[in-house]
Write an enzyme that holds these catalytic residues in place. Sequence first.
Site, PDB file in Angstrom:
ATOM      1  N   ASP A  62      -7.908   1.910   5.199  1.00  9.43           N
ATOM      2  CA  ASP A  62      -6.445   1.641   6.522  1.00  9.43           C
ATOM      3  C   ASP A  62      -6.490   2.515   7.645  1.00  9.43           C
ATOM      4  O   ASP A  62      -8.416   2.911   7.626  1.00  9.43           O
ATOM      5  CB  ASP A  62      -5.375   1.861   5.667  1.00  9.43           C
TER       6      ASP A  62
ATOM      7  N   THR B  72       6.995  -2.410   6.103  1.00  6.18           N
ATOM      8  CA  THR B  72       8.225  -2.049   5.734  1.00  6.18           C
ATOM      9  C   THR B  72       9.371  -2.269   6.572  1.00  6.18           C
ATOM     10  O   THR B  72       9.684  -1.836   7.364  1.00  6.18           O
ATOM     11  CB  THR B  72       8.728  -0.713   4.780  1.00  6.18           C
TER      12      THR B  72
ATOM     13  N   SER C 252       3.233   0.103   3.301  1.00  7.67           N
ATOM     14  CA  SER C 252       3.265   1.397   2.825  1.00  7.67           C
ATOM     15  C   SER C 252       4.283   2.651   2.850  1.00  7.67           C
ATOM     16  O   SER C 252       4.291   3.118   1.934  1.00  7.67           O
ATOM     17  CB  SER C 252       2.507   2.625   3.732  1.00  7.67           C
TER      18      SER C 252
ATOM     19  N   GLU D 126      -8.730  -3.086  14.733  1.00  7.72           N
ATOM     20  CA  GLU D 126      -7.466  -3.198  15.673  1.00  7.72           C
ATOM     21  C   GLU D 126      -7.993  -2.957  16.849  1.00  7.72           C
ATOM     22  O   GLU D 126      -8.953  -1.056  16.817  1.00  7.72           O
ATOM     23  CB  GLU D 126      -6.448  -1.843  15.126  1.00  7.72           C
TER      24      GLU D 126
ATOM     25  N   GLY E 287       6.512   2.849   9.701  1.00  8.97           N
ATOM     26  CA  GLY E 287       7.063   3.830  10.081  1.00  8.97           C
ATOM     27  C   GLY E 287       8.775   3.156   9.250  1.00  8.97           C
ATOM     28  O   GLY E 287       8.728   1.416   9.287  1.00  8.97           O
TER      29      GLY E 287
HETATM   30  P1  13P Z   1       4.427   0.566   7.069  1.00 14.41           P
HETATM   31  O1  13P Z   1       4.326   1.752   6.521  1.00 14.41           O
HETATM   32  O2  13P Z   1       5.400   0.131   8.564  1.00 14.41           O
HETATM   33  O3  13P Z   1       4.744  -0.049   5.216  1.00 14.41           O
HETATM   34  O4  13P Z   1       3.285   0.188   7.430  1.00 14.41           O
HETATM   35  C1  13P Z   1       1.964  -0.429   6.355  1.00 14.41           C
HETATM   36  C2  13P Z   1       0.923  -0.539   7.103  1.00 14.41           C
HETATM   37  O5  13P Z   1       0.796  -1.539   8.168  1.00 14.41           O
HETATM   38  C3  13P Z   1      -0.556   0.205   7.274  1.00 14.41           C
HETATM   39  O6  13P Z   1      -1.000  -0.230   7.910  1.00 14.41           O
END
Ligand code: 13P
Length: 293
Positions: free
Chosen positions: A82, A210, A231, A134, A180
């Site tokens: 990631d 999330t 995540s 990205e 987040g």
């Molecule tokens: P979240 O932590 O909001 O689920 O996003 C995860 C993410 O995009 C990891 O690259």
Amino acid sequence: MAIANTVDLVTTARADGYAVPAVNIVDEMSLRAVLKAAQAAQSPVIIQTSVKTVKATGAQPLFDAFRHAAEAATVPVSLHLDHCPDRAVITEVIGTGWSSVLFDASDRPLEQAWRETAEVVAEAHAAGVGVESEIENIIGVEDGVGSDEALHSYTNRQLVDVATDTGVDLLAPQLGTAHGLYKASPVLAFDRVLELGQLTDLPIVLHGGTGLSQADFDRFIANGIAKINISTTVKLAYMKAAQAHIATAEETGKWEPVKMFDQISAAVAATVTEHFEHFGSAGKAQALAGVGA
Ligand code: 13P
């Protein structure tokens, strides 16, 4: 099963109208919990590691744990790095066996991001490794990488020009989501996915999974999203299960780490299982048999 190719998993999902869950794991326990849930749901899955996790565990031990678990799994699973702005870590994981990497050049000015993305693609493709790109930053700090402010935003044409010129495999644009927990309702850019889809066939990745609703996921997937990252929900499930277990241990005076591991694993599995359903990937593993690296 052989380790799958991330780009093949995502391309197949897009053609079939669902999204592959890309789940950030933090250790071997969460890795195993996600794979167990994927098997139970018969869902393909992309296992993601942050740079922080790679540094904490070491690329080789992390890869060995992944390979061991993935080869025993009966669903297709790939290993993705990631958000990584650090070229040395990218080189390390390419050499170790990761299936794909997200080169996060969103901290660089456009020209530099463009040039370095082309360099990463050349290096990764020579090793058969896929590249997610990205260059606009997705809001929020994830495991120490990123910013809470929009540093760079580009037009759809600029994004597609960089992606096409550099030969990346997956595109991660700003879509109004954030890493987040959401502090306010996000303004989601559903139409941007359609607009990008008119300019390129590249699969588009949704970050910040999330906290979005089923309706949000449905609309993004209908517009062409084929990989969705989660995540924070995994970290929350992990830590809250640990907290609950410790609270009970304090009350009862029974301190049993292995029982705590079971409780954490069950909580992680439960949250990812929900997302396999949300993203439409549950039950799709069979159709993917043979999508090897
Ligand atoms: P979240 O932590 O909001 O689920 O996003 C995860 C993410 O995009 C990891 O690259």
